[in-house]
Design an enzyme around this catalytic site. Structure first.
Site, PDB file in Angstrom:
ATOM      1  N   TYR A 183      34.846  54.621  26.287  1.00  0.00           N
ATOM      2  CA  TYR A 183      33.721  54.362  26.765  1.00  0.00           C
ATOM      3  C   TYR A 183      33.421  56.113  27.094  1.00  0.00           C
ATOM      4  O   TYR A 183      31.941  56.346  26.920  1.00  0.00           O
ATOM      5  CB  TYR A 183      33.917  54.844  28.015  1.00  0.00           C
ATOM      6  CG  TYR A 183      33.994  53.523  29.127  1.00  0.00           C
ATOM      7  CD1 TYR A 183      34.661  52.118  28.539  1.00  0.00           C
ATOM      8  CD2 TYR A 183      33.413  53.205  30.458  1.00  0.00           C
ATOM      9  CE1 TYR A 183      34.604  51.269  29.346  1.00  0.00           C
ATOM     10  CE2 TYR A 183      33.233  51.872  31.227  1.00  0.00           C
ATOM     11  CZ  TYR A 183      33.278  50.616  30.420  1.00  0.00           C
ATOM     12  OH  TYR A 183      33.480  49.495  30.778  1.00  0.00           O
ATOM     13  N   LYS A 219      45.993  46.156  21.733  1.00  0.00           N
ATOM     14  CA  LYS A 219      45.432  44.846  20.961  1.00  0.00           C
ATOM     15  C   LYS A 219      46.056  45.480  19.431  1.00  0.00           C
ATOM     16  O   LYS A 219      45.393  46.102  18.654  1.00  0.00           O
ATOM     17  CB  LYS A 219      43.685  45.054  20.477  1.00  0.00           C
ATOM     18  CG  LYS A 219      43.281  43.620  19.449  1.00  0.00           C
ATOM     19  CD  LYS A 219      43.034  42.885  20.224  1.00  0.00           C
ATOM     20  CE  LYS A 219      42.775  41.603  18.739  1.00  0.00           C
ATOM     21  NZ  LYS A 219      43.495  39.979  18.777  1.00  0.00           N
ATOM     22  N   ASP A 222      43.526  39.781  24.011  1.00  0.00           N
ATOM     23  CA  ASP A 222      43.521  38.147  24.409  1.00  0.00           C
ATOM     24  C   ASP A 222      44.305  36.843  24.801  1.00  0.00           C
ATOM     25  O   ASP A 222      44.003  36.781  25.806  1.00  0.00           O
ATOM     26  CB  ASP A 222      43.169  37.955  22.396  1.00  0.00           C
ATOM     27  CG  ASP A 222      44.171  37.926  21.891  1.00  0.00           C
ATOM     28  OD1 ASP A 222      45.296  38.720  22.059  1.00  0.00           O
ATOM     29  OD2 ASP A 222      43.792  37.737  21.250  1.00  0.00           O
ATOM     30  N   ASP A 254      38.667  47.278  31.870  1.00  0.00           N
ATOM     31  CA  ASP A 254      37.487  46.760  32.563  1.00  0.00           C
ATOM     32  C   ASP A 254      37.244  45.499  32.806  1.00  0.00           C
ATOM     33  O   ASP A 254      36.481  44.838  33.891  1.00  0.00           O
ATOM     34  CB  ASP A 254      36.467  47.577  32.017  1.00  0.00           C
ATOM     35  CG  ASP A 254      35.163  46.819  32.730  1.00  0.00           C
ATOM     36  OD1 ASP A 254      34.914  46.642  33.843  1.00  0.00           O
ATOM     37  OD2 ASP A 254      33.795  46.835  31.772  1.00  0.00           O
ATOM     38  N   ASP A 281      38.200  42.868  36.065  1.00  0.00           N
ATOM     39  CA  ASP A 281      37.291  41.787  36.657  1.00  0.00           C
ATOM     40  C   ASP A 281      37.676  40.221  37.103  1.00  0.00           C
ATOM     41  O   ASP A 281      37.990  39.376  37.535  1.00  0.00           O
ATOM     42  CB  ASP A 281      35.630  41.604  35.985  1.00  0.00           C
ATOM     43  CG  ASP A 281      34.867  42.514  36.679  1.00  0.00           C
ATOM     44  OD1 ASP A 281      35.155  43.443  37.198  1.00  0.00           O
ATOM     45  OD2 ASP A 281      33.295  42.143  36.383  1.00  0.00           O
TER      46      ASP A 281
HETATM   47  C1  IPM Z   1      33.952  48.946  36.545  1.00  0.00           C
HETATM   48  C2  IPM Z   1      31.964  49.464  36.113  1.00  0.00           C
HETATM   49  C3  IPM Z   1      32.186  50.684  35.680  1.00  0.00           C
HETATM   50  C4  IPM Z   1      32.583  50.355  34.310  1.00  0.00           C
HETATM   51  C5  IPM Z   1      30.391  50.223  35.483  1.00  0.00           C
HETATM   52  C6  IPM Z   1      29.320  49.560  36.204  1.00  0.00           C
HETATM   53  C7  IPM Z   1      30.062  51.347  34.089  1.00  0.00           C
HETATM   54  O1  IPM Z   1      32.170  48.270  36.076  1.00  0.00           O
HETATM   55  O2  IPM Z   1      34.012  50.235  37.288  1.00  0.00           O
HETATM   56  O3  IPM Z   1      33.954  48.603  36.765  1.00  0.00           O
HETATM   57  O4  IPM Z   1      32.952  49.435  33.186  1.00  0.00           O
HETATM   58  O5  IPM Z   1      33.433  50.818  33.872  1.00  0.00           O
HETATM   59 MN    MN Z   2      33.902  46.593  35.114  1.00  0.00          MN
END
Ligand code: IPM
Ligand code: MN
Length: 369
Positions: free
Chosen positions: A142, A187, A219, A243, A247
């Site tokens: 990032y 990884k 993975d 990240d 999710d």
């Molecule tokens: C998160 C979001 C952010 C990230 C985006 C909005 C930049 O997806 O907080 O997980 O990728 O970190």
């Molecule tokens: Mn995210």
């Protein structure tokens, strides 16, 4: 206790869910004699619209001069799907992470018995899942060197030992307070940065002899989270892997609207629901404020107010067990966003329990909200 809290409601449903979190914080303040002072500031799309900057300097100043940041959400469709846009809400978020030194993003994933049927997984796979992800947040791909030329582009993943060790310590310490299992996800069969993470974390394990340390390729971890999520206790990983996996983990339990997060900083820490701005629901008073309220509970934990934080969590759990919730939960008694806030604030301020027969529940709630 006296605390100054920066409140950054942001975009979409951010303002309405944060409003409920403040109601609950005030209820805690009333009951336990704490003073919370709120300093409101703009961030994200609303800040771009007002100032052209997703994180105006005054907002950053406010964050740096307070004890914690309560953050709503950022993002609006008008900024998506146009890669040529120079200013976007996410830049504000990334800059805030860097400026506040928010190196550890912590996302607990908790299950609620009453909601298991909402999970995309079979109930027996997900019942009892209780894990927390420690995602490194201020380095890695990032923030590495990047560039674009006419026919190519590159992003670099870069980590220093210091960056790895500070979050790894936080994750080991969390594991000590939990089931004492730490899984490093990386990884290492391909990436040098992952090999560095593995070797440092392995060395650090000697300082935490009670913690069982496991290693897992990312993975495989993506697969294991679906197949056997109960095996995880604390998951430690780099920015990009975290990240993606967070999710994935957030949908295991059936309601994303319930999941909070904390980003622990070198300066001020940030507490934020993970559901995002959900622009379709903005202003409709239907969003679930529980993730924002549980984020405020994580903030109280950080202030050392564990008892108060626990009261918020148990009250929410209790309300859910009684079949009360916002529309997306298909609850027996459906309330709006603001009604959930009013009810939780009232139950907490007055120390009221809903332990009454189901036949009288609706009537009781109507006297509260
Ligand atoms: C998160 C979001 C952010 C990230 C985006 C909005 C930049 O997806 O907080 O997980 O990728 O970190
Ligand atoms: Mn995210």
């Amino acid at each position: 206790m006296k605390k100054k809290i920066a409140v950054l409601p942001g975009d979409g449903i951010g303002p309405e869910v944060i409003e409920q979190a403040i109601k609950v914080l005030d209820a805690i303040g009333d009951r336990f004699n704490h003073q919370f002072e709120y300093c409101f500031a703009d961030v994200g799309g609303v800040a771009i619209d007002k100032t052209g900057n997703p994180l105006p300097d005054e907002t950053l100043e406010t964050c740096l001069n307070t004890d914690a940041v309560l953050f709503g959400a950022i993002g609006h469709p008008k900024f998506d799907n146009d890669p040529s846009l120079k200013v976007r809400p996410e830049q504000g978020l990334l800059r805030m992470r860097k400026e506040l030194g928010l190196f550890a993003n912590i996302r607990p994933v908790t299950t609620y018995k009453k909601l298991l049927h909402l999970s995309p997984l079979k109930e027996d796979k997900v019942a009892g899942v209780d894990l927390v992800i420690y995602r490194e947040l201020t380095s890695g791909i990032y923030f590495g060197e990047r560039g674009t030329s006419e026919n190519s582009a590159f992003d670099t993943c870069f980590y220093t030992v210091e960056e790895i060790e500070r979050i790894a310590h936080a994750a080991f310490q969390a594991a000590m307070k939990r089931r004492k299992i730490l899984t490093l996800v990386d990884k290492a069969n391909v990436l040098d940065t992952s090999r560095l993470w593995r070797s440092r974390v392995q060395k650090m394990a000697a300082e935490y002899p009670e913690v069982t340390l496991n290693f897992m390729y990312v993975d495989n971890a993506a697969m294991q989270l679906i197949q056997y999520p109960k095996q995880f206790d604390v998951v430690l990983t780099s920015n990009m892997f975290g990240d993606i996996l967070s999710d994935e983990a957030s949908v295991l339990t059936g309601s994303m609207g319930l999941l909070p997060s904390a980003s622990i900083g070198l300066k001020t820490s940030v507490f934020e629901p993970i559901h995002g701005s959900f622009p379709q629901a903005a202003g409709e008073d239907v969003a679930n404020p529980m993730a924002a309220i549980l984020s405020a509970a994580m903030m109280l934990d950080e202030f050392g107010l564990q008892k108060e934080a626990r009261i918020i969590r148990t009250t929410i759990k209790h309300v859910l067990e009684k079949g009360i919730g916002t529309p997306e939960l298909n609850a027996r008694i459906t309330l709006s966003c603001s009604q959930v806030g009013d009810m939780l604030a009232h139950l907490i301020a007055e120390d009221i329990s809903l332990d009454i027969g189901e036949d009288r529940l609706a009537e009781k709630i109507s006297t509260i909200i």
